[in-house]
Design a protein around this motif. Structure first.
Motif, mmCIF file in Angstrom:
data_model
loop_
_atom_site.group_PDB
_atom_site.id
_atom_site.type_symbol
_atom_site.label_atom_id
_atom_site.label_comp_id
_atom_site.label_asym_id
_atom_site.label_seq_id
_atom_site.Cartn_x
_atom_site.Cartn_y
_atom_site.Cartn_z
ATOM 1 N N LYS A 77 93.643 -127.182 -7.329
ATOM 2 C CA LYS A 77 92.784 -126.267 -6.564
ATOM 3 C C LYS A 77 93.588 -125.061 -6.082
ATOM 4 O O LYS A 77 93.134 -123.921 -6.192
ATOM 5 N N SER A 78 94.788 -125.348 -5.566
ATOM 6 C CA SER A 78 95.586 -124.235 -5.034
ATOM 7 C C SER A 78 96.061 -123.346 -6.188
ATOM 8 O O SER A 78 96.076 -122.126 -6.067
ATOM 9 N N GLU A 79 96.414 -123.970 -7.333
ATOM 10 C CA GLU A 79 96.841 -123.181 -8.497
ATOM 11 C C GLU A 79 95.683 -122.345 -9.031
ATOM 12 O O GLU A 79 95.863 -121.210 -9.445
ATOM 13 N N ASN A 80 94.480 -122.927 -8.968
ATOM 14 C CA ASN A 80 93.284 -122.240 -9.434
ATOM 15 C C ASN A 80 93.039 -120.969 -8.622
ATOM 16 O O ASN A 80 92.723 -119.908 -9.170
ATOM 17 N N GLN A 81 93.208 -121.100 -7.294
ATOM 18 C CA GLN A 81 93.010 -119.931 -6.427
ATOM 19 C C GLN A 81 94.029 -118.843 -6.755
ATOM 20 O O GLN A 81 93.694 -117.665 -6.860
ATOM 21 N N PHE A 82 95.281 -119.295 -6.956
ATOM 22 C CA PHE A 82 96.347 -118.338 -7.270
ATOM 23 C C PHE A 82 96.061 -117.647 -8.603
ATOM 24 O O PHE A 82 96.192 -116.434 -8.736
ATOM 25 N N PHE A 84 93.145 -117.258 -10.041
ATOM 26 C CA PHE A 84 91.978 -116.396 -9.914
ATOM 27 C C PHE A 84 92.406 -115.005 -9.439
ATOM 28 O O PHE A 84 91.983 -113.977 -9.968
ATOM 29 N N GLU A 85 93.280 -115.021 -8.437
ATOM 30 C CA GLU A 85 93.789 -113.763 -7.892
ATOM 31 C C GLU A 85 94.584 -113.009 -8.973
ATOM 32 O O GLU A 85 94.430 -111.800 -9.153
#
Lengths: 266, 175
Positions: A77-82, A84-85
């Motif tokens: 999830k945290s990698e996904n957010q990163f 996405f940015e």
């Protein structure tokens, strides 16, 4: 007794002569047809075992991973957010790049020709090889770069037969690929570590390589394009007495789980 | 019919070697079904043994996966011949220590022949010579000995138990 021994020696030398003759035929490229027949005969079983393997290892991997799923999920999830940015930022950069190209008058970057191939076998004994189902008939030639999805470097074509080829993996000790770290732009040579992983060597001792940095191909190898992803720096190995340092690389590809690869044409 | 049976077993071994065995790799040592079959076939001593049977899986494997072709075939044939001779000259008794010694020697000889032949092949630019490192001696070789030794002993046990290739076995009825 002596007669038996004599006949055994004669048989041995006949077999030896036949093998040497076959090696000569192979050297002259005359064994292409028998190689294709052998693969043709083995391919139904290769496919059957691959299906069996996928089923067994898939369920086994699921049971092994089940206890770590929560932790892995949070990480993803945290990698996904990163990511996405990062994707949003890179889209803007790509658009800007396109505009600049138009203004300067440089054409669009060339699209590379790819040929998709199925992995039909993996031979880690005596070198690290995979067998792919595309050969000379599909225009494959020796030394072409082979990548997995997302431009992850797998290796290079080492031998081409009529309808299949052998790919030398970057995890083989004989494989040498010129590489560069993405952020710090430090050059080195990526080579296999006896099938146990990948190393980046010949890094100057004073260079500051960061752990987690992405390693890309530098394009110095004639047939391996620039900016293919090799992996990430896992550990930097530095000894004061050496003039070079090395780094262990976590390859972007899991070689024993490859199902499809792409052959890149320069 | 016999040859078809041998061919089928050989193809199954080659396919298993290229798909299933790599998943059993440990510290760069992979179980080698072809090597294990050669060792078992060389050590096994029935009344009437067709030595040339073993050439079928060797050649099939080398044709499909050999890099370059010939290295595996030559190494395995030399190992087979050496083990047969050693079995006749030194390890005549065919007891457990003799079997273990022959298995151990067979694997070591296979590795040795590969290294030597790779140097010969390198002269003709057919391959890069195998470079022996410290890791090979403390990591790869011991596990190779363990994995392939166990596998060949298993094959040998199966050959003795199944009687499939013996004169009075089920294969003898096939023409």
């Amino acid at each position: 007794m002596k007669d038996i021994d004599k006949s055994k020696w004669i048989k041995f030398f006949i077999v030896l002569a036949v093998i040497l003759l076959l090696i000569f035929f192979n050297f002259r490229g005359l064994l292409s047809a028998p190689k294709s027949w052998a693969l043709f005969a083995a391919s139904p079983f290769l496919k059957l075992f691959q299906v069996m393997d996928k089923g067994v290892s898939g369920s086994w991997a699921f049971f092994l991973a089940i206890k770590d799923l929560n932790k892995e999920n949070a990480g993803l999830k945290s990698e996904n957010q990163f990511l996405f940015e990062e994707v949003t930022r890179l889209k803007e950069v790509a658009r800007e790049n396109e505009l600049l190209r138009q203004q300067i008058g440089i054409g669009q970057a060339e699209q590379q020709r790819l040929v998709m191939a199925e992995v039909i076998g993996y031979n880690p004994t005596l070198g690290q090889y995979i067998l792919i189902d595309k050969g000379a008939k599909d225009g494959i030639t020796v030394d072409l770069a082979v990548v997995a999805a997302n431009n992850f470097l797998v290796g290079r074509v080492a031998e081409v037969n009529a309808n299949f080829s052998k790919v030398l993996l970057i995890s083989d000790s004989d494989s040498l690929v010129n590489a560069i770290t993405q952020d710090t732009r430090i050059s080195g040579v990526v080579k296999g570590n006896h099938g146990l992983g990948v190393l980046m060597e010949m890094i100057p001792i004073d260079a500051q390589v960061a752990v987690g940095e992405t390693v890309l191909t530098s394009g110095l190898n004639e047939t391996i394009a620039k900016n293919l992803i090799v992996g990430r720096v896992e550990e930097v190995i530095k000894k004061e007495s050496d003039i070079f340092q090395s780094a262990t690389i976590k390859a972007a590809v899991e070689f024993d789980k490859l199902e499809q690869v792409f052959i890149l044409f320069p | 019919m016999k040859i078809v049976f041998i061919f089928l077993i050989s193809i199954l071994s080659v396919a298993a070697q290229l798909t299933l065995m790599p998943h059993l790799s440990f510290l760069a040592a992979t179980p080698n079904l072809i090597l294990a079959s050669v060792l078992a076939w060389a050590i096994w001593r029935p009344e009437d043994k067709k030595e040339w049977f073993i050439l079928i899986p060797i050649l099939l494997f080398d044709l499909v996966a050999g890099q370059p072709f010939g290295l595996i075939t030559l190494s395995l044939c030399l190992v087979f011949f050496c083990l047969e001779e050693l079995g006749l000259i030194i390890f005549k008794q065919n007891d457990l220590p003799a079997v273990f010694s022959l298995t151990f020697l067979g694997i070591v000889l296979f590795e040795l022949f590969q290294v030597l032949l790779s140097r010969l092949f390198a002269v003709w630019h057919l391959m890069e010579p195998i470079r022996l490192t410290a890791f090979y001696f403390y990591g790869s070789l011991p596990f190779n000995l363990l994995l392939n030794g166990a596998l060949s002993l298993l094959f040998l046990w199966a050959l003795n138990k199944s009687k499939i290739f013996q004169n009075n076995g089920p294969l003898a009825k096939l023409k």
